[in-house]
Design a protein around this motif. Structure first.
Motif, PDB file in Angstrom:
ATOM      1  N   GLY A 147     110.135  46.567  87.363  1.00 39.39           N
ATOM      2  CA  GLY A 147     108.575  46.754  86.818  1.00 39.39           C
ATOM      3  C   GLY A 147     107.204  46.338  87.515  1.00 39.39           C
ATOM      4  O   GLY A 147     107.597  45.596  88.721  1.00 39.39           O
ATOM      5  N   PHE A 148     106.226  46.596  87.145  1.00 37.10           N
ATOM      6  CA  PHE A 148     104.816  46.451  87.770  1.00 37.10           C
ATOM      7  C   PHE A 148     103.783  46.387  87.127  1.00 37.10           C
ATOM      8  O   PHE A 148     103.850  47.164  86.054  1.00 37.10           O
ATOM      9  N   ALA A 149     102.767  45.766  87.435  1.00 34.28           N
ATOM     10  CA  ALA A 149     101.550  46.049  87.085  1.00 34.28           C
ATOM     11  C   ALA A 149     100.654  46.640  88.034  1.00 34.28           C
ATOM     12  O   ALA A 149     100.985  46.349  89.238  1.00 34.28           O
ATOM     13  N   PHE A 150      99.760  47.637  87.736  1.00 31.09           N
ATOM     14  CA  PHE A 150      99.051  48.396  88.708  1.00 31.09           C
ATOM     15  C   PHE A 150      97.781  47.799  88.681  1.00 31.09           C
ATOM     16  O   PHE A 150      96.925  47.600  87.671  1.00 31.09           O
ATOM     17  N   THR A 151      97.157  47.467  89.975  1.00 29.12           N
ATOM     18  CA  THR A 151      95.689  47.037  90.341  1.00 29.12           C
ATOM     19  C   THR A 151      95.176  48.043  91.347  1.00 29.12           C
ATOM     20  O   THR A 151      96.052  48.887  91.903  1.00 29.12           O
ATOM     21  N   ILE A 152      93.784  47.653  91.832  1.00 27.60           N
ATOM     22  CA  ILE A 152      93.341  48.385  93.063  1.00 27.60           C
ATOM     23  C   ILE A 152      93.066  47.649  94.048  1.00 27.60           C
ATOM     24  O   ILE A 152      92.089  48.096  94.762  1.00 27.60           O
ATOM     25  N   GLY A 153      93.547  46.421  94.283  1.00 29.37           N
ATOM     26  CA  GLY A 153      93.412  45.752  95.552  1.00 29.37           C
ATOM     27  C   GLY A 153      93.231  44.362  95.098  1.00 29.37           C
ATOM     28  O   GLY A 153      94.213  43.584  94.806  1.00 29.37           O
ATOM     29  N   ARG A 154      92.067  43.889  95.469  1.00 31.00           N
ATOM     30  CA  ARG A 154      91.742  42.682  95.303  1.00 31.00           C
ATOM     31  C   ARG A 154      92.325  41.947  94.065  1.00 31.00           C
ATOM     32  O   ARG A 154      92.069  42.591  93.075  1.00 31.00           O
ATOM     33  N   GLY A 155      92.692  40.779  93.980  1.00 33.26           N
ATOM     34  CA  GLY A 155      93.260  40.036  92.696  1.00 33.26           C
ATOM     35  C   GLY A 155      94.712  40.529  92.502  1.00 33.26           C
ATOM     36  O   GLY A 155      95.155  40.188  91.687  1.00 33.26           O
TER      37      GLY A 155
END
Lengths: 431, 431
Positions: A54-62
């Motif tokens: 599974g995963f959480a999606f982010t857009i980079g920093r953090g």
């Protein structure tokens, strides 16, 4: 599989697909997203060897913070019996979401809530792999009673009770087999955002619009909100290329305050807009309702940043949206999305999921297909976003042909990233 | 101080106090909190040697994640010029809160937003120390124009524009000196939650009620929501001990759904309740409004878990609260709390801050005192929560005497924890 195996490891990976790895942290205002996943692999000591991904999606920093938040859930999982846990994922969900100490970090929002979502989705991946079914079919075979047991109705009962949810699901039992066969044969409608990114010039927009129509899509989406004249010109181009029968949605990505949204959308109203997406802050329920009322008959879509079922409840109660855009990795996983699908069904609002990013297409297709088989039983005005990138990193990538998602058939939640991709894109913080 | 110094270090500490042993802080939703701080120290190379101290408050598990989130802001701070940064904290706030990549982790809520709050508050501590003033006096000397420059009006303009905020602040300029002198002389009203924790038996409740009255408090607060008969009995005891002139508020800590809240508060209505705090989810604006309407003339208070100014805006627009409870460490620091104070002033709602925990009394007193001097100019129905624990760990602890907070006089934000406490309560994760 045995009845006595337990969860033995919660491995986390900070995965980023950057063009700018060397610039991490050095350019605080870099506007380009680095699509990333705070990724988790649950392992067990069962001889079947299945893992839950599974995963959480982010857009980079953090993404490192998001990954640490998933790791913080390790003590809640290690040593837990696999069969009993998977047999009561509603119980596990409540335990994680209502843990009194973790709850303080939200409650039910932001980094900690997305971390729980990643773990819950990984458990569903494991459950579906063990069942030998793609997730959408596993969910579609559960009884109405089993499904409502997955849902936490806390803070929902003024809009949707357990009994009402049961009734919605019971109405959907007849015809499940036929609808499942229909999905396997025909897939599920998709729309494409590929033509519409703001950074593309007019020629590229024109070419991608033509390709979208040729590829069988009946809806496209354009980004708007930076410059009104640009928006008008791009909408004219898109309409010229697509013709009158293609739905054109626009997406403002939270760019406006309430009065600005009303004025801007008013200026775009001659262009036959199918929906206006994220006109303002996802937290502003009253703002969405005020905008929806002012811009009618143009309709509002929102949801990819809506933090939980409680905010969706209010958007529905107040008519703040006409298309509900669930996201597979923003709220606390499959369980909370089932609650949101049931709320949408209660209010008669079509669900049109957000996707794109990393792996969001892979995940959310399962939820829409389940919605069709067991909850809404309709594809009217329903369509899943599709963006054609990063699918090559997944073991069971989403496939769109003829403007439709093909039904996933491999066991699991389509969430497994290839080991080579995990290795190649693991982020290492430079000192 | 020089004009050319820069920020050289962002040190973080995971600080936890084992408060769960004594059941201090126990309520219907938080049975065993371990009051904790994700703590940050900003250091510079300025020869003045001043540091900026700030923190997010949590109740135990997950404090490591919160601390990591603060650490993730290090690249935004290291090397930044001190004077220029402190001269434009509105600019820094926008840069951090609207960073396109970090924003994805909220937006503007949860772990990442609280991390920004800790850093912003630490910068204000540094600014006040350099100015040689307690923060409330530093803010009270800023011009209306300087103050509105600190505020981000994005997503607020349908309720409060920059011009309206300027007008509110300009009306408060006359008499500032007199009100500052009044605060220095008389302090600011406090109420106490010490008698009311759910874990205390009736004898302890009775004794603490008597002590509260003897200590000069005119308002106390009891925790409710676990058992209706217990609540009735405890309210009777408190009213007996306190007499008719003491205000008794109750706090449900988000325990109820909307219909439950209405029924439960109805059952408690014979006991002369001053306010009902957090009757349901802090995310449920419509729910708060429905409850407020149904239980009138009993009034609703909320805010300690309200994630940002956008949700406060809606609670005010819809009449979902009658007492607005800012928290110094939940939203993104001083700047966002100034926005919220201005919203409250616009809507004519008294601000009664949440405090307790670790260091929340120390911080939030500055905001209420500034509110009195420069914004609301009223103490009518305004009072700051006070809980008498953990103050001994601070260099400049909050002092309440005669039922009133005494004005802090030491330079800074009263946020500096003693080095010995930082050392003694640093959390070490056991393997």
């Amino acid at each position: 599989m045995t009845g006595w195996s337990s969860i033995t490891a919660v491995d986390t990976h900070d995965i980023r697909f950057p063009t700018s790895r060397e610039l991490d942290g050095s350019d605080a205002m870099n506007p380009d997203p680095d699509y990333s996943a705070a990724y988790v692999v649950l392992r067990t000591d069962d001889p079947d060897g299945h893992e839950g991904h599974g995963f959480a999606f982010t857009i980079g920093r953090g993404n490192d913070v998001q990954t640490a938040a998933i790791g913080a859930l390790r003590p809640y999982l290690i040593g837990r019996p696999v069969s009993a846990t998977l047999a009561d994922l509603g119980g596990l969900w409540r335990e994680l979401v209502h843990d009194s100490q973790l709850r303080w970090l939200g409650p039910e929002k932001g980094v900690m809530h997305m971390a729980i979502g990643a773990v819950v989705n990984a458990l569903w991946d494991l459950a579906a792999k063990r069942a030998g079914l793609p997730l959408w079919r596993l969910l579609s075979r559960m009884s109405p009673e089993e499904l409502v047991d997955l849902v936490d109705f806390r803070y929902l009962t003024d809009a949707l009770t357990r009994d009402e949810a049961l009734e919605i699901l019971r109405q959907g039992v007849p015809g499940r087999a036929e609808r499942e066969a229909e999905i396997l044969r025909d897939g599920y409608p998709a729309y494409t955002t590929s033509p519409g990114w703001l950074g593309y010039d007019d020629d590229k927009l024109r070419r991608l619009c033509r390709e979208a129509v040729d590829d069988g899509f009946t809806q496209i989406k354009l980004k708007v909100g930076a410059d009104l004249d640009d928006d008008r010109r791009r909408l004219r181009i898109a309409r010229d290329e697509c013709g009158p029968d293609i739905r054109i949605a626009v997406d403002a990505n939270q760019r406006w305050d309430v009065p600005d949204a009303i004025a801007w959308v008013g200026a775009l109203s001659p262009y036959e807009i199918w929906w206006v997406e994220e006109p303002t802050s996802p937290d502003d329920v009253l703002g969405h309702a005020a905008i929806a009322k002012a811009i009618a008959p143009i309709r509002v879509a929102t949801g990819e940043h809506v933090q939980n079922r409680i905010v969706f409840k209010q958007l529905l109660q107040l008519g703040g949206l006409s298309f509900l855009q669930i996201d597979a990795a923003r709220v606390a996983g499959v369980n909370e999305n089932i609650a949101i699908l049931l709320l949408a069904a209660k209010f008669g609002v079509p669900v049109c999921p957000h996707a794109g990013g990393v792996g969001l297409c892979e995940l959310v297709q399962h939820l829409s297909m389940f919605d069709y088989v067991a909850v809404s039983r309709s594809q009217q005005d329903r369509t899943i976003e599709y963006v054609d990138h990063l699918h090559e990193h997944f073991a069971d990538p989403a496939v769109v042909r003829g403007g439709r998602y093909r039904a996933p058939t491999a066991p699991g939640f389509s969430s497994t990233m290839l080991p080579a991709s995990l290795a190649a894109y693991s982020h290492i913080e430079l000192p």
